[in-house]
Enzyme design. Structure first.
Site, PDB file in Angstrom:
ATOM      1  CG  HIS A 172      -0.221  -0.098   2.533  1.00 41.84           C
ATOM      2  ND1 HIS A 172      -0.827   0.167   3.728  1.00 41.84           N
ATOM      3  CD2 HIS A 172       1.053  -0.436   2.854  1.00 41.84           C
ATOM      4  CE1 HIS A 172      -0.001  -0.021   4.723  1.00 41.84           C
ATOM      5  NE2 HIS A 172       1.161  -0.386   4.207  1.00 41.84           N
ATOM      6  CG  HIS A 173       3.941   2.001   2.357  1.00 40.50           C
ATOM      7  ND1 HIS A 173       3.214   2.899   3.103  1.00 40.50           N
ATOM      8  CD2 HIS A 173       4.296   0.997   3.214  1.00 40.50           C
ATOM      9  CE1 HIS A 173       3.143   2.471   4.353  1.00 40.50           C
ATOM     10  NE2 HIS A 173       3.779   1.310   4.441  1.00 40.50           N
ATOM     11  CB  ALA A 174       3.807   1.284  -4.619  1.00 37.91           C
TER      12      ALA A 174
END
Length: 594
Positions: A172-174
């Site tokens: 979920h950080h990309a």
């Protein structure tokens, strides 16, 4: 010949597959298969080679945790309760570029550990370094992770599954054009974009200890996706975002909710605030689909975490979301103590399929990983960190979120329209017909759409293509000469007159005229051009059939009246219409006397 001392030395290959558990026991696998109609349909996605990837020797991210999870799932026999198990295809470059920039995907596809020194400037540009290192088959790893979530989203859109599980996803950080937080491609954003092709509203829930900044940023201006993240926030904890006041902007204002927590939160506090916030959000937003990110770094004793959650409490969050009976996509995420991660996701798989599994772990080839906890599914993980959260602080967060949900004023009424590509990154092939879109979604409704014509009383003429009112064909010369007497005979003056009632005065005269024509009597009207249809008579309401409206004149007669100024008897004046003989008048007079 091998000496005795050498036989006593042990290596991994010489140790037995299954360790002697003595009194600790071993779980027996489930052998009963279920019928598809007895429980919600659950699909399980596991890319075959995803667990073989390796970030580096000292990197905390270990894809091997996925292999352990799959081994425990099969060891418990949960595959008997899963309706479908898929080894999905890898995502294509075009599918990744639905959200990510093309130059970033081009970089991921070409960089390798061997040539990374030649592209140092691009490493800095795309944030590839210590947290996001370049490793072998990195691009394939991204394609496998994203391919599983995309396949699961398509399955949910088709309506052929109720719950889809992809533990390889949840990165979920990309961001759109750079890597972040061990994540290179954001499979969650890609899956949500796929869900938005069919579902009007999607709710994203994140229970990772780190804020889901990549997903929030992607839909920060959208009111079709509501993001809710439960995470640790201290200002300096990665990624440093997710304040309580971050609410979204533009159309997405108040569609972004953040629940910042402090170190050491326990099961009771976490479940209380989770169920309160998610329950109110579902009631206010009414999602058509839910995406749940189950990052296991929020468990106690995690290598990078600081919470005191147990596996049972983590699984209860999944069970609560499952209880809404909304199409559900469940993905993995963080989690850096791999033995606890595999336990957690195995237990949550059992929760999603509705199976009860014992506390003893099944026998697998990875028994040595769980020896320190005596092969238990629920080891003690709580109480290791001091709880800095208070009841007052959690109540303040709950009240703040309730006030934000009041701004929604009910679920948004979203029309199913194309999202502009510059906003959500959709493909440009949206010029398909309605039938083609139905076939892409599912062949069940293809060809079943019907457009019923509707005509409004105030509709305007829309050019030559306007076929709402079909005009009657114009009369020709041949049909006019033969049908002109008929139009004259059917004037309403003779039908509705009280004296003739349309039978003697109208139809009788018409029959007499027909007999005259059969006898060969030709009148001047048959030789001259036929007059236009007679005007509507007004004398039908007069008494005795002799009312004013009984006179019906053609256009020719009107002109003769104007030119000659002489009265001319109109045929059928006594009966209201028709060219019948005089006896028709006598009969009508006799009727009047009676």
């Amino acid at each position: 010949m091998v000496c005795g001392s050498q036989r006593k030395s042990t290596t991994f290959s010489s140790t037995p597959y299954f360790m002697n558990r003595a009194i600790h026991g071993t779980a027996q696998p489930i052998t009963e298969r279920i019928h598809p109609h007895s429980r919600p349909i659950v699909s399980y996605y596991f890319p075959r080679d995803v667990g073989a990837q390796h970030y580096g020797e000292r990197h905390p991210m270990k894809p091997h945790r996925l292999t352990l999870t799959n081994a425990l799932v099969l060891g418990y026999g949960l595959d008997k309760r899963l309706h479908h198990i898929y080894d999905v295809r890898r995502a294509t470059r075009e599918e990744l570029e639905v959200y990510h920039d093309s130059d970033y995907i081009d970089f991921l596809s070409k960089v390798t550990p061997q040539n990374q020194n030649e592209v140092k400037d691009m490493l800095d540009k795309f944030n590839c370094g210590e947290d996001c290192p370049v490793f072998s088959d990195m691009y394939d790893f991204c394609r496998m992770s994203s391919g599983g979530s995309l396949a699961a989203a398509r399955k949910l859109c088709a309506g052929t599954t109720d719950i889809a599980i992809n533990w390889a996803g949840g990165l979920h950080h990309a961001k759109r054009g750079e890597a972040s937080g061990f994540c290179y491609t954001n499979d969650i954003v890609l899956a949500i974009l796929e869900l938005l092709r069919y579902h009007p509203r999607v709710l994203y829930i994140d229970i990772d200890i780190h804020h889901g900044d990549g997903v929030e940023f992607a839909f920060y201006n959208s009111n079709r996706v509501m993001t809710v993240s439960f995470h640790k926030f201290t200002g300096d904890f990665f990624p440093g975002t997710g304040k309580l006041d971050d609410n979204g902007s533009g159309l997405g204002r108040h569609f972004c909710l953040n629940v910042p927590l402090q170190d050491g939160i326990d099961d009771d506090m976490y479940l209380t605030i989770f169920k309160t916030v998610i329950g109110d959000t579902v009631n206010a937003f009414s999602p058509a689909a839910i995406v749940l990110q189950c990052g296991a770094d929020s468990l106690g004793c995690d290598r990078l975490g600081a919470f005191n959650l147990s596996i049972a409490a983590h699984g209860e969050c999944v069970n609560f979301v499952r209880s809404f009976n909304v199409p559900l996509l469940v993905v993995g995420g963080g989690g850096y103590t791999i033995k606890n991660v595999s336990r957690c996701w195995t237990y949550e798989t059992a929760v999603l399929v509705g199976a009860e599994i014992p506390n003893e772990l099944p026998a697998t080839v990875y028994d040595s990983f769980f020896e320190d906890s005596h092969w238990k599914l629920h080891p003690p993980l709580t109480g290791k960190v001091d709880n800095l959260n208070t009841t007052a602080s959690l109540q303040r967060i709950t009240i703040s979120i309730k006030n934000k949900l009041r701004y929604l004023q009910g679920a948004p009424s979203v029309a199913m329209q194309e999202i502009p590509p510059n906003l959500q990154g959709f493909l440009d092939n949206e010029d398909r017909t309605h039938e083609e879109k139905l076939e892409e979604r599912s062949t069940a409704l293809a060809g079943e759409h019907r457009n019923d014509p509707s005509t409004a009383t105030n509709e305007f003429y829309d050019g030559e293509k306007d076929v709402d009112h079909v005009m009657a064909p114009l009369p020709t010369a041949s049909t006019t000469s033969t049908r002109a007497p008929t139009s004259t005979r059917r004037a309403r003056g003779g039908r509705r007159g009280r004296g003739g009632r349309g039978k003697r005065g109208g139809r009788g005269a018409a029959s007499a005229r027909d007999r005259d024509e059969d006898a060969g009597d030709t009148t001047s009207s048959s030789e001259e051009p036929a007059p236009p249809p007679a005007k509507r008579a007004r004398g039908g309401r007069g008494r005795g059939g002799r009312g004013r409206g009984g006179r019906v004149k053609s256009a020719q007669m009107v002109e003769d009246d104007d030119s000659e100024k002489q009265p001319e008897q109109t045929p059928g004046a006594a009966g209201g219409s028709g060219d019948g003989p005089k006896d028709g008048d006598d009969k009508m007079d006799v009727d009047d006397e009676h």
